[in-house]
Design an enzyme around this catalytic site. Structure first.
Site, PDB file in Angstrom:
ATOM      1  N   ARG A 103      46.146  40.041  44.173  1.00 33.44           N
ATOM      2  CA  ARG A 103      45.392  40.252  42.836  1.00 33.44           C
ATOM      3  C   ARG A 103      46.005  41.223  41.942  1.00 33.44           C
ATOM      4  NH1 ARG A 103      39.152  40.713  45.639  1.00 33.44           N
ATOM      5  NH2 ARG A 103      39.607  38.665  46.522  1.00 33.44           N
ATOM      6  N   SER A 139      37.739  37.461  42.597  1.00 29.91           N
ATOM      7  CA  SER A 139      36.496  37.909  43.130  1.00 29.91           C
ATOM      8  C   SER A 139      35.443  38.514  42.305  1.00 29.91           C
ATOM      9  CB  SER A 139      36.545  38.417  44.569  1.00 29.91           C
ATOM     10  OG  SER A 139      35.437  38.427  45.199  1.00 29.91           O
ATOM     11  N   HIS A 140      35.277  39.744  42.691  1.00 34.58           N
ATOM     12  CA  HIS A 140      34.206  40.631  41.886  1.00 34.58           C
ATOM     13  C   HIS A 140      34.773  41.403  41.026  1.00 34.58           C
ATOM     14  CE1 HIS A 140      36.419  42.856  45.248  1.00 34.58           C
ATOM     15  NE2 HIS A 140      36.013  43.793  44.535  1.00 34.58           N
ATOM     16  N   LYS A 150      45.060  33.088  46.221  1.00 40.23           N
ATOM     17  CA  LYS A 150      45.264  32.947  47.854  1.00 40.23           C
ATOM     18  C   LYS A 150      45.313  31.653  48.611  1.00 40.23           C
ATOM     19  CE  LYS A 150      40.578  33.294  49.728  1.00 40.23           C
ATOM     20  NZ  LYS A 150      39.459  34.076  50.513  1.00 40.23           N
ATOM     21  N   ASP A 183      28.904  36.572  43.478  1.00 38.10           N
ATOM     22  CA  ASP A 183      29.998  37.318  42.642  1.00 38.10           C
ATOM     23  C   ASP A 183      30.876  36.363  42.173  1.00 38.10           C
ATOM     24  OD1 ASP A 183      31.097  36.131  45.006  1.00 38.10           O
ATOM     25  OD2 ASP A 183      32.749  37.963  45.118  1.00 38.10           O
ATOM     26  N   ASP A 236      33.647  34.649  42.574  1.00 41.20           N
ATOM     27  CA  ASP A 236      34.028  33.319  43.469  1.00 41.20           C
ATOM     28  C   ASP A 236      32.954  32.757  44.313  1.00 41.20           C
ATOM     29  OD1 ASP A 236      34.416  35.589  45.011  1.00 41.20           O
ATOM     30  OD2 ASP A 236      35.992  34.704  46.245  1.00 41.20           O
ATOM     31  N   ASP A 273      31.475  34.001  46.915  1.00 37.79           N
ATOM     32  CA  ASP A 273      31.295  34.253  48.389  1.00 37.79           C
ATOM     33  C   ASP A 273      30.418  35.507  48.818  1.00 37.79           C
ATOM     34  OD1 ASP A 273      33.121  36.019  47.609  1.00 37.79           O
ATOM     35  OD2 ASP A 273      34.767  35.658  48.931  1.00 37.79           O
ATOM     36  N   ARG A 274      30.087  36.051  47.838  1.00 39.35           N
ATOM     37  CA  ARG A 274      29.029  37.335  48.195  1.00 39.35           C
ATOM     38  C   ARG A 274      27.716  37.013  48.008  1.00 39.35           C
ATOM     39  NH1 ARG A 274      32.107  42.974  46.752  1.00 39.35           N
ATOM     40  NH2 ARG A 274      34.490  42.311  47.493  1.00 39.35           N
ATOM     41  N   THR A 320      38.432  45.130  58.151  1.00 39.15           N
ATOM     42  CA  THR A 320      37.958  44.493  56.752  1.00 39.15           C
ATOM     43  C   THR A 320      38.870  43.394  56.259  1.00 39.15           C
ATOM     44  OG1 THR A 320      37.070  46.673  56.058  1.00 39.15           O
ATOM     45  CG2 THR A 320      37.433  45.058  54.333  1.00 39.15           C
ATOM     46  N   GLU A 338      30.078  41.250  56.152  1.00 41.69           N
ATOM     47  CA  GLU A 338      30.726  42.396  55.963  1.00 41.69           C
ATOM     48  C   GLU A 338      29.531  43.043  55.001  1.00 41.69           C
ATOM     49  OE1 GLU A 338      35.231  42.497  55.162  1.00 41.69           O
ATOM     50  OE2 GLU A 338      34.358  40.973  54.294  1.00 41.69           O
ATOM     51  N   GLU A 339      29.986  44.715  54.957  1.00 41.07           N
ATOM     52  CA  GLU A 339      28.914  45.455  54.410  1.00 41.07           C
ATOM     53  C   GLU A 339      29.186  45.259  52.674  1.00 41.07           C
ATOM     54  OE1 GLU A 339      30.706  47.624  52.251  1.00 41.07           O
ATOM     55  OE2 GLU A 339      32.451  46.983  53.008  1.00 41.07           O
ATOM     56  N   SER A 340      30.306  44.670  52.314  1.00 42.65           N
ATOM     57  CA  SER A 340      30.471  44.371  50.797  1.00 42.65           C
ATOM     58  C   SER A 340      29.688  43.157  50.496  1.00 42.65           C
ATOM     59  CB  SER A 340      32.022  44.424  50.778  1.00 42.65           C
ATOM     60  OG  SER A 340      32.502  43.370  51.595  1.00 42.65           O
ATOM     61  N   LYS A 378      33.281  33.690  53.743  1.00 39.39           N
ATOM     62  CA  LYS A 378      31.971  34.184  53.330  1.00 39.39           C
ATOM     63  C   LYS A 378      31.081  33.289  52.367  1.00 39.39           C
ATOM     64  CE  LYS A 378      33.322  38.298  50.599  1.00 39.39           C
ATOM     65  NZ  LYS A 378      34.673  38.421  51.137  1.00 39.39           N
ATOM     66  N   ARG A 407      37.047  53.962  49.724  1.00 40.28           N
ATOM     67  CA  ARG A 407      35.732  53.747  50.179  1.00 40.28           C
ATOM     68  C   ARG A 407      35.266  54.750  51.352  1.00 40.28           C
ATOM     69  NH1 ARG A 407      35.341  49.509  46.805  1.00 40.28           N
ATOM     70  NH2 ARG A 407      36.901  47.700  47.103  1.00 40.28           N
TER      71      ARG A 407
HETATM   72  C1  VG1 Z   1      36.577  44.515  49.521  1.00 42.74           C
HETATM   73  C2  VG1 Z   1      35.512  44.435  50.594  1.00 42.74           C
HETATM   74  C3  VG1 Z   1      35.872  43.547  51.551  1.00 42.74           C
HETATM   75  C4  VG1 Z   1      35.958  42.137  51.308  1.00 42.74           C
HETATM   76  C5  VG1 Z   1      36.887  42.096  50.119  1.00 42.74           C
HETATM   77  C6  VG1 Z   1      37.200  40.602  49.552  1.00 42.74           C
HETATM   78  O1  VG1 Z   1      37.954  44.821  50.095  1.00 42.74           O
HETATM   79  O2  VG1 Z   1      35.502  45.669  50.783  1.00 42.74           O
HETATM   80  O3  VG1 Z   1      34.810  43.765  52.687  1.00 42.74           O
HETATM   81  O4  VG1 Z   1      36.471  41.230  52.409  1.00 42.74           O
HETATM   82  O5  VG1 Z   1      36.801  42.898  49.043  1.00 42.74           O
HETATM   83  O6  VG1 Z   1      36.120  40.396  48.991  1.00 42.74           O
HETATM   84  P1  VG1 Z   1      38.544  46.100  49.640  1.00 42.74           P
HETATM   85  O7  VG1 Z   1      40.061  46.048  50.330  1.00 42.74           O
HETATM   86  O8  VG1 Z   1      38.818  46.288  48.396  1.00 42.74           O
HETATM   87  O9  VG1 Z   1      37.707  47.204  50.268  1.00 42.74           O
HETATM   88  V1  VG1 Z   1      35.979  39.184  47.756  1.00 42.74           V
HETATM   89  O10 VG1 Z   1      34.336  38.740  47.593  1.00 42.74           O
HETATM   90  O11 VG1 Z   1      36.742  40.513  46.755  1.00 42.74           O
HETATM   91  O12 VG1 Z   1      36.983  37.944  48.197  1.00 42.74           O
HETATM   92 CO    CO Z   2      34.204  37.194  46.264  1.00 42.26          CO
END
Ligand code: VG1
Ligand code: CO
Length: 543
Positions: free
Chosen positions: A22, A113-114, A126, A277, A279, A281-282, A344, A363-365, A376, A496
């Site tokens: 990214r 993603s987000h 990816k 989100d 893409d 997956d959240r 993670t 995941e908590e995210s 996810k 975090r």
């Molecule tokens: C974050 C989240 C992690 C998740 C990752 C990708 O990673 O904490 O739980 O798997 O994003 O999600 P990081 O390394 O920034 O904590 V997504 O929906 O961005 O593909």
């Molecule tokens: Co995502």
């Protein structure tokens, strides 16, 4: 149409993070940047001649340009077929679904993603393997190594293809098939869930809002929730995918999905609110005036999944990322199923899912998923919740409270300190690491430290080891503070801090999470000397 071999030189920093590579769009737009990475992916793979590749992304700025380049490179490198989503669109779980459904060799997902999108924002790429999941570290390490050696890439000298017309076109010897991005995915959802029961619930007056945040799930949610399940038009908000997500963070949490949160906490709130989100997956799950933390959601879904037809045989086991609260572990213990704790990132769930050791992961995210794909899956989580609500005939808040009453409540919060100077953030982590050996047995803020380590994970299936996955400080009463640096950001560093505390006493389950965790939150700043090390007194985002 001829294959061109183009000379190139390596770029620094093409190292995939938690979920792919990214970077800012401006970085990806440098001549040869994307090409180098794509060629490095192909150079790290074996045996794909004549096979099928799936390509799609979340529709953000640069998605279409990148898709055209990847198609021409796939043709020049010998793939036989590419299945690409119409308009270059495929959600992350849909890519996984299409790879699995059609026995493809692998897939390329274009998304950050987000993270925000647009010319000045983020882009990402990816590679996913034939099981449908994100490439394991063995593969991402090989890709990164290749990016440091690369001297040339291959690309077909051809005009851009029409990505908007479904059907087959040729690109040299390769077939490009522009597919309906929703069809395979929606069919899979119909197999897993009792659409009749959900439809009946909707006909009986159940109301919901789904916020697609101008990201990729808009078309999926409209087709599934409105067309197939009969929810009225308008159920899906912000359903038009936009290249810049309307200027927002397509991140489904209480901060960024503000519009939805206001509806769910307003007068006459619908029965369910959900968001996904960039893409797809959240997921975030809300009831009227009720927020379900992702960690609780995983626990509740584990306890209730058997109510949906796709999981009627039960759940083999559950896995959660290390910083995710231990609420799911308590369910697993009671159900007598295995619980796994992984680093993670979804790539660490792949082996457990492939081996049948777990059925659900989270995941908590705001990430939840199952063995139906290897990513996810935001809408999947919403549909499982809908199925559970339809069967139990209770509200979201009732289910949440009943869950706490049965298993105890885990108060849980994540504090993100964003935009830190990278060296200062690294220094904070290193200093903390240096303190760990002295912490076990110590008393901090009135609590005794039971465990202090830097999380390392040995994959139970292939024995691979991942180290330095986050610092854990666990206390004897079950409270825990975890620190790690984000691996998805594109500017500076994000720290975090994950804070949790277990409360078995049902009389103490109500109340504000930040207040319930106040002493631990203060301790989290003190132990790592956050103000001293990175100059911050308070986090940027609290979820
Ligand atoms: C974050 C989240 C992690 C998740 C990752 C990708 O990673 O904490 O739980 O798997 O994003 O999600 P990081 O390394 O920034 O904590 V997504 O929906 O961005 O593909
Ligand atoms: Co995502």
């Amino acid at each position: 149409m001829s294959v061109k071999t183009v000379a190139t030189t390596p770029f620094d920093g093409q190292k995939p993070g938690t979920s792919g590579l990214r970077k800012k769009v401006s970085v990806f737009r440098q001549p040869n940047y994307l090409e180098n990475f794509v060629q490095s992916i192909f150079d790290s793979l074996e045996g794909f001649a004549g096979k099928t590749l799936v390509v799609g992304g979340d529709g953000r700025f640069y998605n279409r340009t990148a898709v055209q380049t990847i198609l021409k490179m796939a043709a020049a490198n010998g793939f036989g077929r590419v299945k690409v989503g119409q308009g270059g669109i495929l959600s992350t779980p849909a890519v996984s679904c299409v790879i699995r459904e059609h026995g493809a060799f692998g897939g390329i997902v274009l998304s950050a993603s987000h993270n925000p999108g647009g010319p000045d924002e983020d882009f990402g790429i990816k590679y996913n393997v034939s099981a449908g999941g994100p490439a394991p570290e063995k593969v991402t390490n090989a890709i990164h190594a290749r990016t440091q050696q690369i001297t040339e890439y291959r690309i077909l000298d051809a005009d851009d293809l029409d990505l908007d017309a479904r059907g087959e076109q040729r690109l040299g010897d390769m077939v490009v098939e522009v597919i309906d991005p929703v069809a395979d995915y929606a069919a899979l959802m119909e197999k897993l869930f009792d659409f009749n029961a959900i439809r009946a619930m909707v006909q009986n007056g159940f109301r919901m809002r789904f916020d697609a945040m101008h990201a990729v799930t808009g078309p999926y949610a409209r087709e599934i929730l409105e067309n197939r399940l009969g929810a009225p038009a308008g159920t899906v908000m912000n359903g038009e995918p936009l290249e810049d997500f309307g200027g927002g963070h397509p991140d489904p949490n209480l901060v960024h999905a503000k519009e939805l949160v206001e509806i769910m906490y307003g007068a006459d709130a619908p029965d369910l609110g959900a968001a996904s989100d960039g893409d797809g997956d959240r997921n975030m799950i809300l009831g009227p005036h009720t927020y379900v933390t992702p960690s609780d959601s995983l626990a509740i879904l584990t306890a209730n999944a058997h109510l949906a037809p796709g999981y009627a045989k039960g759940v083999a086991g559950v896995a959660r990322s290390m910083p995710t609260s231990r609420a799911a572990d308590r369910v697993a213990e009671k159900m007598g199923i295995a619980a796994y704790e992984t680093p993670t990132g979804w790539k660490f769930f792949g082996n457990l899912l492939d081996a049948g050791k777990v059925t659900l992961c989270g995941e908590e995210s705001f990430g939840t998923g199952s063995d139906h794909v290897r990513e996810k899956d935001g809408l999947w989580a919403v549909l499982l919740w809908l199925n559970v609500l339809a069967v139990r005939k209770e509200g979201v808040a009732d289910i949440l409270r009943a869950h706490w009453a049965e298993y105890g409540r885990t108060f849980y919060s994540r504090h993100d300190y964003e935009g830190l100077e990278s060296t200062a953030a690294e220094d904070l982590m290193n200093t903390l690491r240096g303190k760990l050996a002295g912490l076990a047995g110590a008393t901090l803020g009135g609590r005794t430290v039971a465990l202090a380590d830097d999380f390392a994970y040995t994959d139970p299936v292939d024995g691979s080891v991942a180290e330095k996955q986050g610092i854990r400080i666990g206390f004897e009463d079950g409270a825990r503070i975890v620190y790690r640096l984000s691996g998805t950001g594109t500017a500076g560093a994000t720290l975090r801090v994950y804070i949790e505390r277990y409360e078995p006493d049902a009389a103490k389950h109500e109340g504000d999470t930040q207040e319930a965790l106040a002493d631990l939150i203060a301790l989290s700043k003190e132990i790592a000397d956050i103000p001293g090390k990175v100059g911050r007194d308070a986090p940027t985002v609290i979820t």
